[in-house]
Motif scaffolding. Structure first.
Motif, PDB file in Angstrom:
ATOM      1  N   LEU A  47     -46.148  20.971  -8.198  1.00  0.00           N
ATOM      2  CA  LEU A  47     -44.812  20.719  -7.668  1.00  0.00           C
ATOM      3  C   LEU A  47     -43.846  20.321  -8.775  1.00  0.00           C
ATOM      4  O   LEU A  47     -42.797  19.725  -8.517  1.00  0.00           O
ATOM      5  CB  LEU A  47     -44.848  19.628  -6.601  1.00  0.00           C
ATOM      6  CG  LEU A  47     -45.496  19.987  -5.272  1.00  0.00           C
ATOM      7  CD1 LEU A  47     -46.855  19.334  -5.132  1.00  0.00           C
ATOM      8  CD2 LEU A  47     -44.616  19.597  -4.103  1.00  0.00           C
ATOM      9  N   SER A  48     -44.166  20.649  -9.993  1.00  0.00           N
ATOM     10  CA  SER A  48     -43.345  20.213 -11.121  1.00  0.00           C
ATOM     11  C   SER A  48     -41.914  20.721 -10.998  1.00  0.00           C
ATOM     12  O   SER A  48     -41.672  21.852 -10.583  1.00  0.00           O
ATOM     13  CB  SER A  48     -43.959  20.695 -12.440  1.00  0.00           C
ATOM     14  OG  SER A  48     -44.014  22.108 -12.487  1.00  0.00           O
ATOM     15  N   VAL A  65     -52.547  16.456  -8.625  1.00  0.00           N
ATOM     16  CA  VAL A  65     -51.325  17.239  -8.446  1.00  0.00           C
ATOM     17  C   VAL A  65     -50.450  17.177  -9.695  1.00  0.00           C
ATOM     18  O   VAL A  65     -50.459  16.191 -10.436  1.00  0.00           O
ATOM     19  CB  VAL A  65     -50.532  16.726  -7.217  1.00  0.00           C
ATOM     20  CG1 VAL A  65     -49.858  15.385  -7.510  1.00  0.00           C
ATOM     21  CG2 VAL A  65     -49.516  17.741  -6.750  1.00  0.00           C
ATOM     22  N   ASN A  66     -49.688  18.240  -9.931  1.00  0.00           N
ATOM     23  CA  ASN A  66     -48.702  18.258 -11.011  1.00  0.00           C
ATOM     24  C   ASN A  66     -47.357  17.895 -10.404  1.00  0.00           C
ATOM     25  O   ASN A  66     -46.721  18.707  -9.744  1.00  0.00           O
ATOM     26  CB  ASN A  66     -48.640  19.635 -11.679  1.00  0.00           C
ATOM     27  CG  ASN A  66     -47.692  19.660 -12.868  1.00  0.00           C
ATOM     28  OD1 ASN A  66     -46.938  18.722 -13.105  1.00  0.00           O
ATOM     29  ND2 ASN A  66     -47.728  20.747 -13.631  1.00  0.00           N
ATOM     30  N   LYS A  84     -55.521  10.497 -10.336  1.00  0.00           N
ATOM     31  CA  LYS A  84     -55.526  11.406 -11.485  1.00  0.00           C
ATOM     32  C   LYS A  84     -54.355  12.387 -11.481  1.00  0.00           C
ATOM     33  O   LYS A  84     -54.393  13.437 -12.160  1.00  0.00           O
ATOM     34  CB  LYS A  84     -56.838  12.189 -11.569  1.00  0.00           C
ATOM     35  CG  LYS A  84     -58.090  11.342 -11.752  1.00  0.00           C
ATOM     36  CD  LYS A  84     -58.203  10.796 -13.150  1.00  0.00           C
ATOM     37  CE  LYS A  84     -59.537  10.080 -13.358  1.00  0.00           C
ATOM     38  NZ  LYS A  84     -59.672   9.556 -14.735  1.00  0.00           N
ATOM     39  N   ALA A  85     -53.295  12.053 -10.759  1.00  0.00           N
ATOM     40  CA  ALA A  85     -52.136  12.948 -10.694  1.00  0.00           C
ATOM     41  C   ALA A  85     -51.273  12.829 -11.950  1.00  0.00           C
ATOM     42  O   ALA A  85     -51.306  11.831 -12.661  1.00  0.00           O
ATOM     43  CB  ALA A  85     -51.298  12.624  -9.457  1.00  0.00           C
ATOM     44  N   HIS A  86     -50.476  13.858 -12.207  1.00  0.00           N
ATOM     45  CA  HIS A  86     -49.554  13.875 -13.338  1.00  0.00           C
ATOM     46  C   HIS A  86     -48.131  13.705 -12.808  1.00  0.00           C
ATOM     47  O   HIS A  86     -47.582  14.598 -12.188  1.00  0.00           O
ATOM     48  CB  HIS A  86     -49.674  15.199 -14.103  1.00  0.00           C
ATOM     49  CG  HIS A  86     -51.044  15.431 -14.667  1.00  0.00           C
ATOM     50  ND1 HIS A  86     -51.483  14.877 -15.847  1.00  0.00           N
ATOM     51  CD2 HIS A  86     -52.092  16.155 -14.181  1.00  0.00           C
ATOM     52  CE1 HIS A  86     -52.728  15.243 -16.083  1.00  0.00           C
ATOM     53  NE2 HIS A  86     -53.122  16.016 -15.094  1.00  0.00           N
ATOM     54  N   LEU A 107     -48.029   8.156 -15.234  1.00  0.00           N
ATOM     55  CA  LEU A 107     -46.645   7.944 -14.816  1.00  0.00           C
ATOM     56  C   LEU A 107     -45.741   7.672 -16.013  1.00  0.00           C
ATOM     57  O   LEU A 107     -44.656   7.102 -15.875  1.00  0.00           O
ATOM     58  CB  LEU A 107     -46.555   6.785 -13.827  1.00  0.00           C
ATOM     59  CG  LEU A 107     -47.237   6.987 -12.476  1.00  0.00           C
ATOM     60  CD1 LEU A 107     -48.460   6.104 -12.354  1.00  0.00           C
ATOM     61  CD2 LEU A 107     -46.284   6.694 -11.325  1.00  0.00           C
ATOM     62  N   SER A 108     -46.165   8.088 -17.181  1.00  0.00           N
ATOM     63  CA  SER A 108     -45.381   7.826 -18.381  1.00  0.00           C
ATOM     64  C   SER A 108     -43.973   8.395 -18.263  1.00  0.00           C
ATOM     65  O   SER A 108     -43.781   9.526 -17.804  1.00  0.00           O
ATOM     66  CB  SER A 108     -46.076   8.432 -19.605  1.00  0.00           C
ATOM     67  OG  SER A 108     -47.344   7.843 -19.792  1.00  0.00           O
TER      68      SER A 108
END
Length: 293
Positions: A47-48, A65-66, A84-86, A107-108
């Protein structure tokens, strides 16, 4: 459900897609404002850079998830699984992550200003330079999380779990940390001006080069803490336990330390105010009592 079917129904005005299976689907760069994906399966989906303002993802599965650079303000993400999501660079202002699972997530550089993360599991999350200003982190699990450079001014951290958390270079100016347990964590070079740490457990905490001017550390336990080169101008250290603490090269001008414990405290090259009224150094270079104003 196929992505094309979802987009067609959305274009026709349908917003309710609760419970759908979109695992591993490519939903990047889409505009899906107000969409309802409650309890949906989006495991591994992309979903980026999508626009999901005010979306409802309550209880959804977003493992792996992205979510990078997603725009989702005021979203409902309570009870969601982001393991482990991005979420790097995601814009999530004022979104509700209550009780969500974000362990190991990245979450950076995400913007979570004013977000609700009460009771969320962020164990081991990577949160470099994340914006958490005015966020509600009460009762959140931040054990082993990396919050280096995080902005937390105005955030609520009461009853949060912070074992082995990295808060080096974090912005915590004015934050209420009364009675919190920060024992042994890394707060080196952190900004804590005006922070309230009254009664906090801070034994063996690393405050090297931290800025603590005007901070309230009264009745706190700083046994064995590293305050080397810390800036403590006008801090309140009354009745604080500084036994075996390292205050080498620290700035203690205008500090109040009446009743503080200073057994075996290291004070070599520390800076004291010219207005110091009283201090007492007893035998064997042990500083037992002094008062600075």
């Amino acid at each position: 459900m196929e992505v094309q079917e979802l987009l067609q129904r959305y274009e026709w005005g349908d917003r309710d897609f609760s419970g759908v299976d979109l695992s591993n689907a490519n939903l990047s760069h889409l505009t899906l404002v107000d969409i309802n994906l409650e309890n949906a399966n989006l495991t591994g989906a992309n979903l980026s850079r999508s626009f999901l303002m005010k979306a409802n993802l309550k209880g959804a599965f977003l493992n792996w998830v992205n979510f990078q650079f997603v725009k989702l303000t005021e979203g409902n993400l309570a009870d969601t699984d982001f393991t482990k999501a991005h979420l790097n660079g995601a814009f999530l202002v004022k979104s509700d992550f209550s009780r969500s699972r974000l362990s190991g997530a990245d979450l950076s550089h995400a913007n979570l200003r004013g977000a609700i993360l009460e009771g969320a599991n962020l164990c081991g999350a990577k949160m470099l330079n994340v914006n958490l200003r005015s966020a509600n982190l009460q009762g959140a699990n931040l054990n082993w999380a990396n919050l280096q450079g995080a902005r937390l001014s105005g955030a609520s951290l009461q009853n949060a779990f912070l074992s082995e958390t990295n808060l080096s270079e974090a912005f915590l100016n004015g934050v209420d940390l009364r009675g919190i347990d920060l024992s042994g964590i890394n707060l080196s070079a952190a900004k804590l001006s005006g922070a309230n740490l009254e009664g906090a457990a801070l034994s063996f905490t690393n405050f090297r080069e931290a800025r603590l001017q005007g901070a309230n550390l009264a009745n706190a336990n700083l046994t064995g803490a590293n305050l080397e080169a810390a800036f403590l101008h006008s801090a309140n250290l009354q009745s604080t336990n500084l036994s075996r603490a390292n205050l080498t090269r620290s700035n203690l001008s205008n500090v109040r330390v009446l009743g503080a414990r200073l057994d075996d405290t290291q004070l070599s090259e520390a800076v004291f105010s010219d207005m110091t009224q009283r201090y007492l150094v007893l035998a064997q270079n042990k500083l037992h009592q002094f008062q600075l104003q």
